[in-house]
Design a protein around this motif. Sequence first.
Motif, PDB file in Angstrom:
ATOM      1  N   ALA A 262       5.000  -5.435 -83.298  1.00 48.30           N
ATOM      2  CA  ALA A 262       3.668  -5.968 -83.056  1.00 48.30           C
ATOM      3  C   ALA A 262       3.794  -7.367 -82.466  1.00 48.30           C
ATOM      4  CB  ALA A 262       2.876  -6.022 -84.359  1.00 48.30           C
TER       5      ALA A 262
ATOM      6  N   GLY B 162       5.480  -9.372 -85.256  1.00 53.22           N
ATOM      7  CA  GLY B 162       6.918  -9.227 -85.462  1.00 53.22           C
ATOM      8  C   GLY B 162       7.298  -7.978 -86.222  1.00 53.22           C
ATOM      9  N   GLN B 163       6.338  -7.377 -86.925  1.00 46.20           N
ATOM     10  CA  GLN B 163       6.686  -6.173 -87.689  1.00 46.20           C
ATOM     11  C   GLN B 163       6.859  -4.974 -86.761  1.00 46.20           C
ATOM     12  OE1 GLN B 163       3.567  -5.965 -90.655  1.00 46.20           O
ATOM     13  NE2 GLN B 163       4.890  -6.974 -92.173  1.00 46.20           N
ATOM     14  N   PRO B 164       7.711  -4.008 -87.171  1.00 49.14           N
ATOM     15  CA  PRO B 164       7.921  -2.830 -86.322  1.00 49.14           C
ATOM     16  C   PRO B 164       6.661  -1.962 -86.295  1.00 49.14           C
ATOM     17  CG  PRO B 164       9.159  -2.645 -88.373  1.00 49.14           C
ATOM     18  CD  PRO B 164       8.530  -4.007 -88.379  1.00 49.14           C
TER      19      PRO B 164
END
Lengths: 644, 644
Positions: A62, A97-99
């Motif tokens: 993200a 930053g999260q997948p």
Amino acid sequence: MFPKRTIYLQTVSPEEAVRRAKSVLERERLIKEETIASQNACGRVLSRGVHALHSSPTFHSAAMDGYAVNARDTFAAREGHPLSLFPEQNCFAVNTGQPLPEGCDAVIMIEQTVQKDGHILIESPVFPWQHVRRIGEDIVATELLFPRNHLLRPWDIGALLSGGIWDVPVWERLSVRIIPTGDEVLDFLDRPHPDKGQVIESNSQMLAALFREKGCLAERMAPVQDDPEALHQALLSSLHSDSHLTVFCAGSSAGSKDFTRSVLEKEGEILAHGIAVMPGKPSLLALCQGKLVVGVPGYPVSALVCFKELLDPIITWLMHKEPDAKNCVPVELTRSIPSRIGMEEHIQTAIGRVGNKLVGTPLGRGAGNITTVTRAQGIIRISPSCEGFNEQETVMAELSVPETLLDKVLVCIGSHDNTLDLLADELMGLPEPVQLVSGHVGSTGGITALANGACHLSGMHLFDPVTDDFNFPFLKKFLPELDVTVINLAIRHQGLIIAPGNPLHIQGLQDLTRVRFINRQKGAGTRVLLDWKLTQAGIKTSSIQGYEKEENTHMAVAANIMTGAADCGMGIYAAARALHLDFIPLALERYDLVIPTCFLQDPRIQAVLDLLASPAFQRRIESQGGYDTPLTGQIMQPGIKGIS
Amino acid sequence: MFPKRTIYLQTVSPEEAVRRAKSVLERERLIKEETIASQNACGRVLSRGVHALHSSPTFHSAAMDGYAVNARDTFAAREGHPLSLFPEQNCFAVNTGQPLPEGCDAVIMIEQTVQKDGHILIESPVFPWQHVRRIGEDIVATELLFPRNHLLRPWDIGALLSGGIWDVPVWERLSVRIIPTGDEVLDFLDRPHPDKGQVIESNSQMLAALFREKGCLAERMAPVQDDPEALHQALLSSLHSDSHLTVFCAGSSAGSKDFTRSVLEKEGEILAHGIAVMPGKPSLLALCQGKLVVGVPGYPVSALVCFKELLDPIITWLMHKEPDAKNCVPVELTRSIPSRIGMEEHIQTAIGRVGNKLVGTPLGRGAGNITTVTRAQGIIRISPSCEGFNEQETVMAELSVPETLLDKVLVCIGSHDNTLDLLADELMGLPEPVQLVSGHVGSTGGITALANGACHLSGMHLFDPVTDDFNFPFLKKFLPELDVTVINLAIRHQGLIIAPGNPLHIQGLQDLTRVRFINRQKGAGTRVLLDWKLTQAGIKTSSIQGYEKEENTHMAVAANIMTGAADCGMGIYAAARALHLDFIPLALERYDLVIPTCFLQDPRIQAVLDLLASPAFQRRIESQGGYDTPLTGQIMQPGIKGIS
């Protein structure tokens, strides 16, 4: 008693000397590679190209805070017809930053959603890959991150670590051994008190700082005597060490005790002896056992020129770095500079912006005077084929300070007074620091500078016996067209400076004919005052021994008395007191600052006026001794002397 | 499943954020004085003015090698009538720097004397004080050497020691504690292999390098999890330490795990949250127990902007230093940059001199992409009131490299190939290093760049099915007026990149309809080749899942296969091999460099041609795999394809 002297070889240009050094040094053999941790590599130069090991990011992630979705689930949304998405079913809260969760290919920004009754409303569709950072978007594994010989900067460290590069191959740091020489030098580490014939050794530390600023390792050895055998041992020890470069401070000239050349000839080949630059001429380059050995002249300004013209280009090349860019600006000269044909000359120059031009005041040429460099904002380079420049000529100056600093400089040209030092110190303590750049040319020199628009203010203490007034008669005569404002800095005590205890029993001017006098330069206010007092007393200047010996400042006059070079001189009380000398008062004089009225609203001038008006600064002036401050900071008027 | 989120406060300009920090920080209480040895003080700032203790020189000394005399003993000398002087009686051999013997007041240069029968002949008189360095000529004891807040430079160290100043009062070094945060970050010290959802923590090291470059002490702590209590402890520990400034990396944004703000609020006051700059917006400034605490955004480019716009001005002020000057130059844009009203935008830009203008190629805006910074030579700042710039518009760029470097840059805009990386690496290894700056815009983007005079060369591999030729048909159509020379870089193997072991049993194009494809961007040569092959095979692009998903480089395509984001993509063999993927060859293609003929004699282009002609470089190209070099370095002609 005719010691053997080395007479100079033919001088060469610095460029030629550098070319010779580069042509004989085997850089790739001399400077080895080493591997160091990436996080410590800022400022180092890569010896090989570096390719990324990891990609960054290693996954689709993200790029915004919001909800991850599959774009095709949103195509029905449109303005006025909100679409519902269901958390944990077809939309998933994600932070930057999260997948992306399995099956998602886009992110909706949180700001573009509305939460209602446990579901998420959106009013516009999203496109595939919207607000998604894709695999390898920043770095793709195996790609070249940096080519060989790349100088690593702070952000490069981030890229290296992101690419999974924990260690990097770099050129080893250039290591320099600095060996001061001379029978007369005192090691500053001993905190010495120099006696006659002795000097404090300081060039090695200036050079060490210069080398370190360039990223080199610099080791300074204890001083070596002017003894060929000791010098030879010092050379061998350096050649056998890990140092890449050996620097001998002093001893490279043509004096009877200058052994550097003969010592270097034993271990190698002289590449150049004497460069066509003043100062800096007695520079010496040699190749000994594959390593460069440099004889740096003993005068500090010469040593600096030797570093900049010879050492800097050579070490920059050895380190695989790019030379620093020179910043050149046009400056209008406040005085002429004659120059000798056949040698390039470097003139240290005080520079500041006055009105809409930069003005440059050439400082002294003494190669021994390091303060010409510390006071300069740049140098003027006079080519070998040029006979010099005229006053008010505009020439290019090479700056040694950031150009923006020139706008923060207040240029003060005229008479010198210690109170100007106090002012300079206080100005640098302001929230918006102002740098006072002062040229010591005496009061009448200041009038010339004002006439040429070459300064913001001028220190002046010219007494006119005819009108019994200070400064105004001279301003009226020599600057009738210039609108100036005259502000008093302080009232000074002028008198005879004499040795402590007054061993020669000097009582006043009448005694000058029987002692050794030291004078101020022609045009100085103190000199005018002295000549007037002598005329009043009917004493002929020719009857005074030393009347023709001139110094340019009060402190230099006092120093002559202190060391016994003269018995008596005319000057201010502050100078006598500073060197613990005695003083016979002769007169009070008004020391004023003359400011072109057009500069009065300049914030820097306002800062000066604010300081002068402050009781704290007035107390600081008085604490020097020999100053009164009843008029300090006040605007002076013609015909009102203000002192008795 | 609706976690609490911090929604941004109103953003403020960076100037306003800096002003707030300066107004609440008590600089004089926070930054203490300390006394250090003068020789270690280069780069430090004096906390008080420094006055000389010793004069320099402390005695009258010879300024030249020669003979010391009393000037009056020489007055009879004149040309043609040499005067004899007698060593040890009325003339004394002296070397530069030696004290004048008692009774002497001048020095005759050795070059102006003749030795004869034990005496010394001179043909001109000397004046008193000729070639003599007088007492205090450089430094007079008690004079102000440097005012307070003066930044010490190498030559200043020389002046301090010459003036007998062994120790100096300076402001202590600014000490910074850097605390990386985040559940997802891996400590680079563990040399990790990042998995999905994990990132290598590198910002702390970029920031540490930035702080150190400014002269600060920077200490980097171990990463802290996204846990309010752990973050609070880390904050307290830093506030109780000697650090003057605490920096939290990441966690300052508005995500559900961004706890920095709430933690800082417990110990102090938020000064600013959100600055009106992109990237860099989620910056956070707080005052906690009299110390500044900064939340730096997690994206590396944002972190860098936060440092430059907020931290740098604040620490410069805390250190009593002057801000660095910005060097701005006009550049012509190779593409348009739209921008949002209301936010200042910083666009990383590749810059080089092409012909007589500087051209700027805006790099991607991804705040997460540190390589946009490492590849840039400067930034373009778009003010909040500006909607952006057009292609070929000339705008100001703020350089991040020395301006002189722009002349050593070779600008290559067009298709990307790994061989260009090899070329970039080799070019930096030349005696006169050349920096290859490349913009990856695909082959047709390269044609536009050539048309606009925006590059020195362009990588191109455009196949024209109609004429069965490479590149020339396109050059003829789109650049009929431009005289270009086409040089082959290499012949490349193009084909399908597939997972290792080919688990989906892909045999050729016909299988693309049953797998997940990843495509190259429109205009890329690879895309043209694919579309032609698909047309030849009668396969509709709409039947290929993922045909609309585009990547900009071969390596990015391969990375998609490696991670399983796609099953198959079209690309070159080198990319497949680099990531240990399998490859199904489909075609050979010619990858050429197109060079405006006017640049052919440029030494940088000549360097490229010399490299291409060298067998060593050709072997290096082939060693990558998937390249043939029979044509490498040769001039190509229209209609002669050269490959089968």
